[in-house]
Design a protein around this motif. Structure first.
Motif, mmCIF file in Angstrom:
data_model
loop_
_atom_site.group_PDB
_atom_site.id
_atom_site.type_symbol
_atom_site.label_atom_id
_atom_site.label_comp_id
_atom_site.label_asym_id
_atom_site.label_seq_id
_atom_site.Cartn_x
_atom_site.Cartn_y
_atom_site.Cartn_z
ATOM 1 N N PRO A 142 0.814 -1.226 0.000
ATOM 2 C CA PRO A 142 0.000 0.000 0.000
ATOM 3 C C PRO A 142 0.850 1.281 0.000
ATOM 4 C CG PRO A 142 -0.971 -1.599 1.490
ATOM 5 C CD PRO A 142 0.364 -2.155 1.059
ATOM 6 N N THR A 143 1.967 1.269 0.682
ATOM 7 C CA THR A 143 2.846 2.436 0.677
ATOM 8 C C THR A 143 3.429 2.642 -0.714
ATOM 9 O OG1 THR A 143 3.398 2.115 3.009
ATOM 10 C CG2 THR A 143 4.901 3.491 1.723
ATOM 11 N N ALA A 144 3.810 1.563 -1.369
ATOM 12 C CA ALA A 144 4.335 1.663 -2.737
ATOM 13 C C ALA A 144 3.277 2.220 -3.688
ATOM 14 C CB ALA A 144 4.820 0.295 -3.219
ATOM 15 N N ARG A 145 2.040 1.769 -3.535
ATOM 16 C CA ARG A 145 0.953 2.290 -4.379
ATOM 17 C C ARG A 145 0.710 3.776 -4.109
ATOM 18 N NH1 ARG A 145 -1.028 -1.698 -7.258
ATOM 19 N NH2 ARG A 145 -1.251 -3.785 -6.404
ATOM 20 N N ALA A 146 0.750 4.166 -2.849
ATOM 21 C CA ALA A 146 0.563 5.583 -2.504
ATOM 22 C C ALA A 146 1.695 6.429 -3.077
ATOM 23 C CB ALA A 146 0.482 5.746 -0.986
#
Length: 181
Positions: A142-146
């Protein structure tokens, strides 16, 4: 009249389409404009690419698979041991200092996938590849997507405005997502 042997014609047509999209935008792209830019007969463009979507797929494949594509640039830039936010900020600063045309080209083709279903799998793969590169350096997916979404937003804002690149502002925004200070 005998046909002239021209083994590079298909590639010249793809390269011409890429130049047109980069310099003038996707709305200007047509078989006629590509033929003129590639200096080939109009029939050659339709022989090699039955539709503009076919040509755009070939252009997007070339842009997303070339050694200097965004995903490769990001992957190489983030491999060293600097903090992630510094690495991303440096790549964004490099983009801002001289890659405006290539950024526009990448986003023209990427966003064309919204209206052209044949481009969607390639655009989705490009996004997935970018997230995969970022995920190797973040605490979770999720951090990578954000981060990918923030990078897209920052680059699009850069294209749409005449603002100077503010390294500290960009780094601060990235640090909020990554948790780095």
């Amino acid at each position: 009249m005998a046909r002239r042997y021209d083994p590079d014609r298909r590639q010249r047509i793809i390269d011409a389409a890429i130049r047109i999209v980069e310099l003038k935008g996707i709305d200007v792209l047509s078989h006629r404009t590509v033929a003129a830019e590639a200096d080939v007969p109009l029939g050659s463009t339709t022989y090699h690419f039955a539709s503009l979507d076919d040509l755009l797929v070939a252009a997007l494949e070339q842009v997303s698979c070339a050694p200097q594509t965004a995903v490769h640039i990001w992957s190489e830039a983030l491999e060293d041991e600097t903090p992630l936010t510094d690495g991303i900020t440096s790549v964004l600063e490099e983009y801002a200092s001289g890659r405006r045309g290539s950024i526009r080209l990448e986003y023209e083709l990427y966003l064309a996938a919204l209206r052209r279903p044949p481009l969607q799998p390639l655009a989705a793969q490009w996004l997935d590849d970018m997230v995969a590169v970022l995920a190797r350096h973040t605490r979770d997916l999720p951090t990578a997507r954000a981060l990918a979404a923030l990078i897209d937003g920052l680059l699009l804002q850069f294209l749409l405005t005449d603002r100077d690149f503010d390294r500290e502002e960009v780094r601060s925004a990235l640090a909020r997502v990554t948790g780095e200070q």
